[in-house]
Write an enzyme that holds these catalytic residues in place. Structure first.
Site, PDB file in Angstrom:
ATOM      1  N   HIS C 122     103.730 -27.440   2.613  1.00 40.78           N
ATOM      2  CA  HIS C 122     103.848 -26.568   3.627  1.00 40.78           C
ATOM      3  C   HIS C 122     104.732 -25.660   3.606  1.00 40.78           C
ATOM      4  O   HIS C 122     105.762 -25.559   2.850  1.00 40.78           O
ATOM      5  CB  HIS C 122     104.291 -27.518   5.127  1.00 40.78           C
ATOM      6  CG  HIS C 122     103.890 -26.883   6.301  1.00 40.78           C
ATOM      7  ND1 HIS C 122     105.131 -25.899   6.663  1.00 40.78           N
ATOM      8  CD2 HIS C 122     102.969 -27.193   7.217  1.00 40.78           C
ATOM      9  CE1 HIS C 122     104.492 -25.713   8.091  1.00 40.78           C
ATOM     10  NE2 HIS C 122     103.321 -26.318   8.282  1.00 40.78           N
ATOM     11  N   ASP C 199     110.212 -33.908   2.840  1.00 39.35           N
ATOM     12  CA  ASP C 199     109.646 -33.624   4.100  1.00 39.35           C
ATOM     13  C   ASP C 199     108.743 -34.569   4.599  1.00 39.35           C
ATOM     14  O   ASP C 199     107.682 -34.764   4.281  1.00 39.35           O
ATOM     15  CB  ASP C 199     109.006 -32.230   3.813  1.00 39.35           C
ATOM     16  CG  ASP C 199     108.209 -31.757   5.080  1.00 39.35           C
ATOM     17  OD1 ASP C 199     107.859 -32.381   6.053  1.00 39.35           O
ATOM     18  OD2 ASP C 199     107.646 -30.585   4.944  1.00 39.35           O
ATOM     19  N   GLN C 202     104.667 -35.002   7.930  1.00 38.69           N
ATOM     20  CA  GLN C 202     103.413 -35.123   8.150  1.00 38.69           C
ATOM     21  C   GLN C 202     103.534 -36.789   8.014  1.00 38.69           C
ATOM     22  O   GLN C 202     102.233 -37.529   8.368  1.00 38.69           O
ATOM     23  CB  GLN C 202     102.567 -34.619   6.988  1.00 38.69           C
ATOM     24  CG  GLN C 202     101.162 -34.322   7.148  1.00 38.69           C
ATOM     25  CD  GLN C 202     100.808 -33.875   8.665  1.00 38.69           C
ATOM     26  OE1 GLN C 202     100.147 -34.366   9.406  1.00 38.69           O
ATOM     27  NE2 GLN C 202     101.537 -32.597   8.930  1.00 38.69           N
ATOM     28  N   LYS C 225     105.414 -34.872  15.961  1.00 40.63           N
ATOM     29  CA  LYS C 225     104.303 -35.532  15.178  1.00 40.63           C
ATOM     30  C   LYS C 225     104.249 -36.668  15.157  1.00 40.63           C
ATOM     31  O   LYS C 225     103.413 -37.606  14.594  1.00 40.63           O
ATOM     32  CB  LYS C 225     104.687 -35.184  13.763  1.00 40.63           C
ATOM     33  CG  LYS C 225     104.933 -33.596  13.344  1.00 40.63           C
ATOM     34  CD  LYS C 225     103.783 -32.968  12.897  1.00 40.63           C
ATOM     35  CE  LYS C 225     104.079 -31.518  12.250  1.00 40.63           C
ATOM     36  NZ  LYS C 225     102.862 -30.484  12.027  1.00 40.63           N
ATOM     37  N   CYS C 363      99.039 -23.450   7.100  1.00 40.65           N
ATOM     38  CA  CYS C 363     100.299 -23.170   6.508  1.00 40.65           C
ATOM     39  C   CYS C 363     100.700 -23.737   5.104  1.00 40.65           C
ATOM     40  O   CYS C 363     101.925 -24.369   4.703  1.00 40.65           O
ATOM     41  CB  CYS C 363     101.357 -23.579   7.331  1.00 40.65           C
ATOM     42  SG  CYS C 363     101.362 -22.867   9.009  1.00 40.65           S
TER      43      CYS C 363
HETATM   44  C1  LIG Z   1     104.358 -31.196   5.749  1.00 36.14           C
HETATM   45  C2  LIG Z   1     104.926 -30.501   6.889  1.00 36.14           C
HETATM   46  N1  LIG Z   1     106.044 -29.869   6.845  1.00 36.14           N
HETATM   47  C3  LIG Z   1     106.608 -28.967   7.804  1.00 36.14           C
HETATM   48  C4  LIG Z   1     106.162 -28.722   8.945  1.00 36.14           C
HETATM   49  C5  LIG Z   1     106.664 -28.224   9.930  1.00 36.14           C
HETATM   50  O1  LIG Z   1     107.206 -28.910  11.136  1.00 36.14           O
HETATM   51  P1  LIG Z   1     107.709 -28.108  12.169  1.00 36.14           P
HETATM   52  O2  LIG Z   1     106.672 -26.969  12.651  1.00 36.14           O
HETATM   53  O3  LIG Z   1     107.514 -29.149  13.319  1.00 36.14           O
HETATM   54  O4  LIG Z   1     109.127 -27.741  11.943  1.00 36.14           O
HETATM   55  C6  LIG Z   1     104.636 -29.583   9.021  1.00 36.14           C
HETATM   56  C7  LIG Z   1     104.098 -29.170  10.436  1.00 36.14           C
HETATM   57  O5  LIG Z   1     103.144 -28.480  10.389  1.00 36.14           O
HETATM   58  C8  LIG Z   1     104.156 -30.116   8.244  1.00 36.14           C
HETATM   59  O6  LIG Z   1     102.881 -30.688   8.320  1.00 36.14           O
END
Ligand SMILES: Cc1ncc(COP(=O)(O)O)c(C=O)c1O
Ligand SMILES: Cc1ncc(COP(=O)(O)O)c(C=O)c1O
Lengths: 140, 405, 405, 140
Positions: C122, C199, C202, C225, C363
């Site tokens: 992401h 990270d 997800q 999430k 994203c």
């Molecule tokens: C794999 C991953 N990393 C990071 C993020 C970013 O999370 P946040 O927007 O809650 O900071 C997301 C959210 O869409 C994600 O799916």
């Protein structure tokens, strides 16, 4: 007297009061009889962290018993540390380590028992026990 | 316009709770304000009806949430009289807002450039700049304060020079309540070409600032200080500055194009809003402003002034009591000590009586250092406080003093 | 253990709403999960009963709020099997968590040091590191992906060398649902002395990771999430790393002593929690974990697997439909396109039928670039979704395709 | 026909349908008759920002009237831009500037009228009016 006996004594004394004001007044009174820390030990190193007011504690070993002295710049805190020291001072280190602290609850200071409490009662207990642990290690 | 306090207080469920068996008297509003049912309902409604991730979503929930979030941005824009809605950046609060700006300036200042802070600041408006100065080699200058808790404006003017790039000062001091002469500070800074950041965290619950008229370059707000939720705030920045500063955080939403070789950034405000924002918080922030505006900031101000004056009169009767920062221009904050009694002792006893005040250094150690005290007792009022609250409070202080002397 | 879906769905008021006149079928869970009444009630209760600024407050409300906030930290610690509670840092979400770590590494890496990212990330786990590399002169290496949406582990091992300082990879890819072999990634990185950030944004709503067993160095989560509120998340960091990294933001709570000459920082976790945190959000984050644990992550996992398999079977009947990242190790995410039909067209028509999916690049542009597509249609399932939802969805796709061909 | 007359005509046509499916099918159909933008104008510069799908628009002035051509990679977006262009093309720039866009609501596309909508209908209208403004300035 054992730690437990002293604690029972303290519980008895506090049981005479039926409102918080009297209890706090008595606690403040007890603070006045706190065995004061010597000036040379009243250093930043001996300050207990996590209290909004300052608390200095020092410990000596006399005849295989731990003797605590302390001071605080706030009188309620001084009362609290005085009560703790009365319960723990002049006792063998192992007894201090084994002591539980339920009496705090029973004398109506339960609200101070939260680890996040800004007066740091929990930090004080931890510090006293740390001293006891150090001296116990010395004895072994 | 007099406030209908019975009606207003009914909006705040927390005000009718008991603490230690006593009715709560909440005088810690400078730390955080309470939240009316109208705002709590908006929060619950968000999660019950249209919770969704915003922007780019083609489905209806995402669209509803986006619309509401952007409407909140517009409410904020209108409230503060901001030229363009994309000059409103949602942040997680004042601390985040200030760090964002400080980070950015760290990349554009040169060693030897000067920045000016005031002696009346909250740590949030000191530490980020110290960190920035370490990174950039810029020099931190301090506007000194005077005994009555105001800034030495003469000294300020002396500090300003061609090397001055930025001045940061709070609108209202959280420790003392002093309202700083920000219009004058801004005008003088602009004369030497310096930008000004005003930390409005402590002002925003009491004063409705007109940012266009102030011509301020940056202004920061925390929603939890104005009847809104925790975890959300705003940064206002003039478009030209926001375009000049680099992005602070990287992530989703703040980019236009990402490849491993090169990333291009999105337009304002998204450039500074990386990741999923506090969507519900932003919407509730807007609702909190709507709530306060329905009551009216003029009425709020005059009611709070009345409370301040009344509390001042009562408190000063107590022997040995000293109020710090006892000047004319202040919000309803009273910071005081009594003789050599430790503030913590007074705070603890007041708590037993159900009265919530704050004690300590209030995250403003330089002010405490100035007065050479470890801290103060701070009573801070909001529009939902009453004269009865003042009476209970003053009586409580008297009882505490009697026990502690 | 079978889930009692009727009971579970009754916990989510939003699931019984209508969209465009149709019953909502919410399949955008990878963007944000929905919030049960149990969590909404915790939020409302916070503002109704004990809203106060935490830490340092001597009054009862502040104490209650502090206790609840710290209890939430412990719930999080227990859930993720973290050694020490001060290794749990509250942040505003994954994006904030990753930026905090990236900022810190920017100050300790040397030019020529290498860091490794995966092609499946992401933007939140790409852009902060690009910014960090620009500041520090470190070099960004990329683990390539393969056609089935998994990482080329052979290439990964080739990339590792003595200069490698850090590897960052998501636990689960948001665009494809791929579950990465993080244990293997971590073990290999540790062999060359590199740290690993995973990270978990997800993963956290579907998998309960055991961070102690994984021996991961950093792990990031967003509460929104996993049935929690927006605007809050966590960073787990090993104590030794959190002690090594410099503070990210300056402000209240994160300091021990502030003077204009010198500031010393507070202990963990406060060093990284500058300012008023999202207090209510943190407490509700804990409540969300409690809610999900009461249902049980094993039961959640097997129900979601079932949905995935069922949806896969149905969808692949549709002519010209291609699923991206159709591998064995994945969460219940299906990312697909149909012939040359634009994902936006399908998403829009599904929305008219009350079905919420996400369309676009999610994203994760590098993944789209790999497949040479502008985006996909992504249906992502949660434990509260049913086989009926799948039927309505597949039927909807068929109707949309009929209109668009 | 004036802008308003064309809009009325569009409203009449859409009023024949009583569900969204028919309306969308008709919109997709209209997209097929969109006056396509010449390849040389189909550049990144001519893409309208804020749409999830790509939309290219170009404008010429012919006999003091603005003539639009466009394209999109998504068929629904193509339908939307086709409707807008049908309403605005071949009109004097001032009339385009003065035109209101309530007809969008009346043909059942109200949900697309939000400024945050990812399909960018509002951006499209803005872009068409910007072209009109540019040509109007040229005329003055
Ligand atoms: C794999 C991953 N990393 C990071 C993020 C970013 O999370 P946040 O927007 O809650 O900071 C997301 C959210 O869409 C994600 O799916
Ligand atoms: C003057 C001032 N500045 C900054 C802050 C920090 O605000 P927050 O903790 O909401 O980030 C506060 C809050 O106490 C404040 O009073």
């Amino acid at each position: 007297m054992t730690v437990e006996q002293v604690q029972d004594e303290i519980i008895d004394e506090f049981s005479l009061f039926n409102d918080w004001m009297q209890r706090y007044e008595y606690m403040i009174e007890l603070g006045k009889s706190l065995p004061l820390i010597e000036k040379k030990h009243k250093t930043d190193d001996n300050i207990i962290k996590g209290c909004q007011s300052k608390v200095w504690v020092h410990a000596d070993m006399v005849d295989e018993k731990v003797v605590f002295t302390a001071d605080s710049d706030a009188v309620i805190t001084k009362g609290i540390i005085a009560i703790l020291i009365r319960a723990f001072s002049n006792q063998p280190p192992q007894d201090i380590l084994d002591a539980n602290t339920d009496f705090i609850d029973q004398i109506g200071l339960k609200e101070h028992l939260s680890p996040t409490r800004a007066n740091g009662l929990v930090s004080m207990i931890k510090q006293l026990k740390l001293y006891a642990l150090a001296y116990q290690t010395q004895l072994n | 316009m007099k406030l209908d306090l019975n009606m207003i207080r009914a909006d705040f469920p927390i005000l009718s709770r008991k603490v230690n068996g006593q009715d709560l008297v909440y005088l810690d509003n400078a730390a955080t304000s309470q939240t009316p049912t109208q705002v709590i309902d908006v929060i619950a409604d968000y999660y019950q009806s249209y919770n969704a991730n915003i922007h780019r979503g083609v489905h209806a929930l995402s669209q509803e949430a986006t619309d509401k979030f952007e409407q909140a941005r517009q409410s904020i824009q209108n409230h503060f009289n901001i030229r363009k809605s994309h000059e409103v950046i949602f942040t997680s609060g004042t601390t985040h807002s200030i760090n964002l700006v400080a980070f950015g300036f760290g990349t554009i200042l040169d060693p030897g450039d000067e920045v000016i802070v005031s002696a009346l600041e909250h740590h949030a408006n000191i530490v980020p700049w110290q960190m920035m100065c370490e990174r950039s080699g810029a020099i931190l200058r301090v506007i000194p304060m005077t005994d009555d808790g105001t800034l030495d404006m003469h000294a300020y003017k002396e500090l300003l020079n061609k090397k001055t790039k930025l001045v940061f000062v709070n609108h209202v001091s959280n420790a003392l309540g002093t309202i700083n002469p920000i219009k004058e500070i801004i005008n003088n800074a602009h004369k030497v070409g310096a930008a000004v950041l005003v930390d409005g965290a402590q002002a925003c619950g009491h004063i409705k600032p007109n940012l266009k008229n102030l011509d301020v370059d940056f202004y920061t707000v925390s929603a939890h200080k104005l009847c809104g939720p925790t975890g959300v705030g705003m940064l206002y920045g003039k478009e030209k500055w926001l375009n000049k500063l680099p992005p602070y955080q990287g992530g989703g939403e703040m980019i236009e194009e990402v490849t491993f070789e090169k990333t291009t950034y999105a337009d304002l405000p998204h450039k500074f809003e990386a990741g999923t924002p506090n969507i519900c918080g932003g919407i509730a922030f807007g609702a909190a402003l709507d709530y306060m505006n329905a009551i009216g900031f003029e009425a709020i101000g005059s009611h709070e002034d009345e409370l301040l004056q009344y509390a001042n009169e009562q408190l000063t009767q107590i022997e040995g009591l000293r109020i710090y920062g006892d000047n004319k221009q202040k919000t309803a904050v009273i910071s005081f000590n009594i003789d050599s009694i430790h503030p913590y002792d007074v705070g603890t006893l007041l708590d037993k009586m159900g009265i919530a005040v704050r004690t300590g250094h209030h995250c403003a150690q330089p002010i405490m250092d100035y007065y050479k005290i470890p801290g103060t007792i701070r009573a801070s009022f909001a529009f939902y406080n009453t004269k009865d609250d003042v009476d209970i409070f003053v009586n409580g202080v008297q009882r505490a003093v009697a026990m502690l002397r």
